[in-house]
Design a protein around this motif. Sequence first.
Motif, PDB file in Angstrom:
ATOM      1  N   SER A   1       0.806  -1.225   0.000  1.00  0.00           N
ATOM      2  CA  SER A   1       0.000   0.000   0.000  1.00  0.00           C
ATOM      3  C   SER A   1       0.840   1.276   0.000  1.00  0.00           C
ATOM      4  O   SER A   1       0.558   2.206  -0.754  1.00  0.00           O
ATOM      5  CB  SER A   1      -0.990   0.003   1.163  1.00  0.00           C
ATOM      6  OG  SER A   1      -0.310  -0.108   2.387  1.00  0.00           O
TER       7      SER A   1
ATOM      8  N   HIS B   1      -7.023  -1.021 -10.434  1.00  0.00           N
ATOM      9  CA  HIS B   1      -7.498  -1.977  -9.437  1.00  0.00           C
ATOM     10  C   HIS B   1      -7.861  -1.299  -8.124  1.00  0.00           C
ATOM     11  O   HIS B   1      -8.350  -1.944  -7.223  1.00  0.00           O
ATOM     12  CB  HIS B   1      -6.442  -3.058  -9.197  1.00  0.00           C
ATOM     13  CG  HIS B   1      -6.325  -3.994 -10.344  1.00  0.00           C
ATOM     14  ND1 HIS B   1      -7.102  -5.104 -10.485  1.00  0.00           N
ATOM     15  CD2 HIS B   1      -5.550  -3.937 -11.454  1.00  0.00           C
ATOM     16  CE1 HIS B   1      -6.805  -5.728 -11.607  1.00  0.00           C
ATOM     17  NE2 HIS B   1      -5.865  -5.029 -12.212  1.00  0.00           N
ATOM     18  N   ARG B   2      -7.575  -0.014  -8.049  1.00  0.00           N
ATOM     19  CA  ARG B   2      -7.926   0.734  -6.840  1.00  0.00           C
ATOM     20  C   ARG B   2      -8.779   1.923  -7.237  1.00  0.00           C
ATOM     21  O   ARG B   2      -8.604   2.513  -8.313  1.00  0.00           O
ATOM     22  CB  ARG B   2      -6.648   1.192  -6.122  1.00  0.00           C
ATOM     23  CG  ARG B   2      -5.912   0.052  -5.452  1.00  0.00           C
ATOM     24  CD  ARG B   2      -4.745   0.547  -4.596  1.00  0.00           C
ATOM     25  NE  ARG B   2      -3.858   1.477  -5.280  1.00  0.00           N
ATOM     26  CZ  ARG B   2      -2.953   1.131  -6.190  1.00  0.00           C
ATOM     27  NH1 ARG B   2      -2.809  -0.116  -6.533  1.00  0.00           N
ATOM     28  NH2 ARG B   2      -2.181   2.037  -6.748  1.00  0.00           N
TER      29      ARG B   2
ATOM     30  N   SER C   1      -8.711   4.902  -6.250  1.00  0.00           N
ATOM     31  CA  SER C   1      -7.947   6.133  -6.477  1.00  0.00           C
ATOM     32  C   SER C   1      -7.445   6.224  -7.915  1.00  0.00           C
ATOM     33  O   SER C   1      -7.388   7.314  -8.481  1.00  0.00           O
ATOM     34  CB  SER C   1      -6.767   6.205  -5.500  1.00  0.00           C
ATOM     35  OG  SER C   1      -5.882   5.119  -5.698  1.00  0.00           O
TER      36      SER C   1
END
Length: 188
Positions: free
Chosen positions: A144, A168-169, A171
């Motif tokens: 992370s 995949h995130r 953000s």
Amino acid sequence: GQRVALVGASGAGKTTLAKLVAGIHQPSTGTVAIGGIDARAADPTVLRRQVGLVTQEVHVFAGSLAEDLRLAKPDATDDELRAALTVVGAQRWVDLLPAGLSTIVGEGGHQLSATQAQAVALARLVLADPPVVILDEASADAGSAGARELDRAADDVLAGRTALVVAHRLSQAAAADRVVLLEAGRVA
């Protein structure tokens, strides 16, 4: 000129689409056009200069860090290498290496962390300077804290370029100009 995030479940076709745009795969139907030119008709060396790809599986090649970076731009000066490393936030840790840019990395040399290896791959993109960049899970193996660092570096690398980001995130998708949801190989 936009940043497009590709989202969808595993197996939806995100990586396949990224590889089609990068010219790694050829479409069985339809076309992929880069700058209005059919990628199948383009000279592969010209296409490689137009499209840069960074995946989660980056390679650090055996040799000095400078030699590794120069794979993207063989005539790059040390100052250009340092500038590219600065763009991706890597210059500080490179300065701490035993011999800086001359440090032997890769197999048999100084082992770089997943985050450092990805930063080297992003620095190669800066040196190659392609107008189109594809990031396919480029920060997936970084953890992370490393992923946040790489996302900031990617923001700087992608500035002013067309970008396709397999996100995949949340953000990553939130930072995009457009989000494309794929399901079973189709835009949903």
